[in-house]
Design a protein around this motif. Structure first.
Motif, mmCIF file in Angstrom:
data_model
loop_
_atom_site.group_PDB
_atom_site.id
_atom_site.type_symbol
_atom_site.label_atom_id
_atom_site.label_comp_id
_atom_site.label_asym_id
_atom_site.label_seq_id
_atom_site.Cartn_x
_atom_site.Cartn_y
_atom_site.Cartn_z
ATOM 1 N N MET A 1 0.824 -1.199 0.000
ATOM 2 C CA MET A 1 0.000 0.000 0.000
ATOM 3 C C MET A 1 0.866 1.260 0.000
ATOM 4 S SD MET A 1 -2.646 1.398 2.854
ATOM 5 C CE MET A 1 -1.513 2.409 3.757
ATOM 6 N N ARG A 2 1.892 1.266 0.860
ATOM 7 C CA ARG A 2 2.755 2.462 0.930
ATOM 8 C C ARG A 2 3.376 2.760 -0.424
ATOM 9 N NH1 ARG A 2 5.081 0.709 6.312
ATOM 10 N NH2 ARG A 2 3.667 1.670 7.785
ATOM 11 N N PHE A 3 3.808 1.668 -1.115
ATOM 12 C CA PHE A 3 4.453 1.835 -2.417
ATOM 13 C C PHE A 3 3.507 2.555 -3.383
ATOM 14 C CE2 PHE A 3 5.213 0.171 -6.722
ATOM 15 C CZ PHE A 3 6.494 0.654 -6.915
ATOM 16 N N LEU A 4 2.246 2.136 -3.415
ATOM 17 C CA LEU A 4 1.282 2.760 -4.336
ATOM 18 C C LEU A 4 1.070 4.236 -3.998
ATOM 19 C CD1 LEU A 4 -1.406 -0.048 -4.640
ATOM 20 C CD2 LEU A 4 -0.007 0.885 -6.488
ATOM 21 N N ILE A 5 1.017 4.539 -2.724
ATOM 22 C CA ILE A 5 0.791 5.939 -2.321
ATOM 23 C C ILE A 5 2.020 6.790 -2.661
ATOM 24 C CG2 ILE A 5 0.441 7.460 -0.333
ATOM 25 C CD1 ILE A 5 -1.257 5.210 0.875
ATOM 26 N N ILE A 6 3.217 6.228 -2.404
ATOM 27 C CA ILE A 6 4.448 6.980 -2.708
ATOM 28 C C ILE A 6 4.551 7.234 -4.213
ATOM 29 C CG2 ILE A 6 6.981 6.809 -2.732
ATOM 30 C CD1 ILE A 6 6.647 5.328 0.022
ATOM 31 N N VAL A 7 4.260 6.192 -5.019
ATOM 32 C CA VAL A 7 4.305 6.361 -6.477
ATOM 33 C C VAL A 7 3.301 7.427 -6.903
ATOM 34 C CG1 VAL A 7 3.749 5.217 -8.662
ATOM 35 C CG2 VAL A 7 5.191 4.056 -6.985
ATOM 36 N N ASN A 8 2.128 7.413 -6.288
ATOM 37 C CA ASN A 8 1.092 8.383 -6.637
ATOM 38 C C ASN A 8 1.553 9.809 -6.322
ATOM 39 O OD1 ASN A 8 -1.524 9.914 -6.370
ATOM 40 N ND2 ASN A 8 -2.264 7.933 -7.076
ATOM 41 N N LEU A 9 2.110 10.002 -5.141
ATOM 42 C CA LEU A 9 2.557 11.347 -4.752
ATOM 43 C C LEU A 9 3.748 11.792 -5.603
ATOM 44 C CD1 LEU A 9 2.197 11.088 -0.869
ATOM 45 C CD2 LEU A 9 0.697 12.270 -2.493
ATOM 46 N N ALA A 10 4.658 10.851 -5.890
ATOM 47 C CA ALA A 10 5.817 11.177 -6.718
ATOM 48 C C ALA A 10 5.362 11.595 -8.116
ATOM 49 C CB ALA A 10 6.765 9.984 -6.793
ATOM 50 N N GLY A 11 4.343 10.902 -8.647
ATOM 51 C CA GLY A 11 3.797 11.250 -9.966
ATOM 52 C C GLY A 11 3.237 12.661 -9.978
ATOM 53 N N LYS A 12 2.510 13.016 -8.898
ATOM 54 C CA LYS A 12 1.927 14.361 -8.807
ATOM 55 C C LYS A 12 3.037 15.420 -8.776
ATOM 56 C CE LYS A 12 -2.467 13.089 -8.129
ATOM 57 N NZ LYS A 12 -2.394 11.847 -8.891
ATOM 58 N N LEU A 13 4.059 15.143 -7.987
ATOM 59 C CA LEU A 13 5.170 16.098 -7.850
ATOM 60 C C LEU A 13 5.880 16.283 -9.188
ATOM 61 C CD1 LEU A 13 6.751 17.822 -5.839
ATOM 62 C CD2 LEU A 13 8.205 15.838 -5.385
ATOM 63 N N ALA A 14 6.161 15.158 -9.850
ATOM 64 C CA ALA A 14 6.833 15.216 -11.149
ATOM 65 C C ALA A 14 5.973 15.970 -12.162
ATOM 66 C CB ALA A 14 7.140 13.807 -11.634
ATOM 67 N N ALA A 15 4.654 15.748 -12.110
ATOM 68 C CA ALA A 15 3.742 16.434 -13.035
ATOM 69 C C ALA A 15 3.825 17.948 -12.838
ATOM 70 C CB ALA A 15 2.315 15.939 -12.811
ATOM 71 N N ILE A 16 3.875 18.380 -11.598
ATOM 72 C CA ILE A 16 3.955 19.831 -11.311
ATOM 73 C C ILE A 16 5.269 20.395 -11.867
ATOM 74 C CG2 ILE A 16 4.204 21.502 -9.429
ATOM 75 C CD1 ILE A 16 2.228 19.640 -7.850
ATOM 76 N N LEU A 17 6.353 19.613 -11.708
ATOM 77 C CA LEU A 17 7.673 20.089 -12.141
ATOM 78 C C LEU A 17 7.769 20.251 -13.660
ATOM 79 C CD1 LEU A 17 9.973 18.046 -9.717
ATOM 80 C CD2 LEU A 17 9.485 20.501 -9.656
ATOM 81 N N VAL A 18 7.082 19.354 -14.406
ATOM 82 C CA VAL A 18 7.250 19.401 -15.868
ATOM 83 C C VAL A 18 6.051 20.003 -16.598
ATOM 84 C CG1 VAL A 18 8.752 17.357 -15.778
ATOM 85 C CG2 VAL A 18 6.322 17.077 -16.333
ATOM 86 N N CYS A 19 5.049 20.489 -15.857
ATOM 87 C CA CYS A 19 3.803 20.884 -16.527
ATOM 88 C C CYS A 19 3.985 22.036 -17.519
ATOM 89 C CB CYS A 19 2.706 21.193 -15.517
ATOM 90 S SG CYS A 19 3.066 22.596 -14.502
ATOM 91 N N ARG A 20 4.957 22.899 -17.284
ATOM 92 C CA ARG A 20 5.143 24.026 -18.216
ATOM 93 C C ARG A 20 5.886 23.610 -19.468
ATOM 94 N NH1 ARG A 20 5.528 29.686 -15.231
ATOM 95 N NH2 ARG A 20 3.952 29.260 -13.668
#
Ligand SMILES: [Zn+2]
Length: 252
Positions: A1-20
Motif C-alpha cells: 500500500m505504501r508503495f502505491l501511495i508513494i508512487v502516486n505522490l511522486a507522480g503528482k510532484l513530477a507532473a507539477i515540475l514538468v507541466c510548463r
C-alpha cells in the motif's frame, strides 16, 4: 500500500515540475498513478492494497462454497437444508446489520457445522473505497461484536463486491481477519435465470476454487436459492466436495 501511495505522490510532484515544459507528460504523470490506484481499489483480485486469497491448496476434488449478504429469513433456512441434503459445508459471509436482526439464523449456520464470516456491518458498497480509517474500523468492529454475541468468532473477511480501501489491510491485520476473494462468482443480480448464474459460478472449475454466491433480496426472486441448488447438483455430478479450508491452505 505504501508503495502505491508513494508512487502516486511522486507522480503528482513530477507532473507539477514538468507541466510548463511538457504538458502531455505532466498529464500522464498526474493521472496514471491514479488509474493504478483505482485498479487496486476496485478490481476484486488486485493484490496491491490487501492480500486477497482467491484459491486454496488441495490435492482432492474440493471447492469452497461461500455465500454472501445474509443471513436472510427466507433464504438461509432453505440453503441450510440444501447443504445438509448434499453433505456440503460452506462459509456464510454475513452482514452485521442482518445478523443483528436475525441472530438465531447466525446460530443455525454455526450449529449446522458451517463457518460464519465477516462481510462488514452495513455493506457500504458505494462508499467503502473512500471510508476513513475510523469508519473502516467501525464497519469491522460493529459486525464482529454482533457475531460474537451469537457465539461466532469471525476470522475471515470479504469486502463488499471485493472493493478495497487504503486503510483496510492495517485494520484487518489489527483484528486478526484474513481477506478472502473468489475464483468464480455467480453475479446473480445480472442473470436472467438460475442456470446462467450456476454455470458462471462453476465455469473452469478445478480443485481449490472459491465459489461466490449470494442470498437475500438483492438476488432476483427467480434466482434466489435456485442457483445454489444448481451449483450443488453440478458439483455432485463432477465429484466435488464442498469444504471449508484451513487458514494454511489459502493462497492469493
Ligand atoms: Zn456482499
Amino acid at each position: 500500500m505504501r508503495f502505491l501511495i508513494i508512487v502516486n505522490l511522486a507522480g503528482k510532484l513530477a507532473a507539477i515540475l514538468v507541466c510548463r515544459t511538457a504538458p502531455a507528460t505532466a498529464l500522464a504523470l498526474w493521472f496514471t498513478p491514479d488509474a493504478v490506484l483505482a485498479y487496486h481499489l476496485f478490481a476484486p483480485h488486485a493484490q496491491g492494497l490487501v492480500r486477497v486469497h482467491r484459491r486454496f491448496k488441495t490435492l482432492r476434488r474440493e471447492v469452497w462454497l461461500t455465500i454472501d449478504d445474509g443471513p436472510d429469513p427466507e433464504d438461509t433456512p432453505r440453503i441450510l437444508e440444501l447443504l445438509a441434503a448434499h453433505g456440503a459445508h460452506a462459509t456464510f459471509f454475513v452482514i452485521g446489520e442482518n445478523a443483528a436482526i436475525h441472530p438465531g439464523l447466525v446460530r443455525a449456520i454455526a450449529d449446522a457445522g458451517h463457518e460464519v464470516a465477516h462481510h462488514t456491518h452495513t455493506h457500504p458498497l458505494g462508499t467503502f473505497w473512500c471510508a476513513s480509517p475510523a469508519r473502516v474500523g467501525r464497519e469491522l468492529d460493529a459486525a464482529t461484536e454482533v457475531l460474537r454475541s451469537t457465539g461466532a468468532n469471525p476470522m475471515r473477511f470479504r469486502a463488499p463486491a471485493g472493493i478495497k480501501n487504503l486503510w483496510l489491510a492495517q485494520a484487518l491485520a489489527a483484528r486478526g481477519l484474513t481477506c478472502v476473494g473468489w475464483s468464480a462468482r455467480g453475479l446473480e443480480r445480472w442473470c436472467a435465470e438460475p442456470r446462467e448464474a450456476a454455470s458462471r459460478a462453476t465455469r473452469g472449475l478445478s480443485p481449490g476454487a472459491i465459489l461466490l454466491l449470494h442470498e437475500g433480496p438483492r438476488v432476483p426472486a427467480n434466482i434466489r436459492v435456485a442457483a445454489i441448488l444448481l451449483v450443488l447438483e453440478r458439483l455432485k455430478e463432477l465429484g466435488y466436495q464442498c469444504v471449508v479450508p484451513r487458514p494454511d491452505q489459502l493462497v492469493a
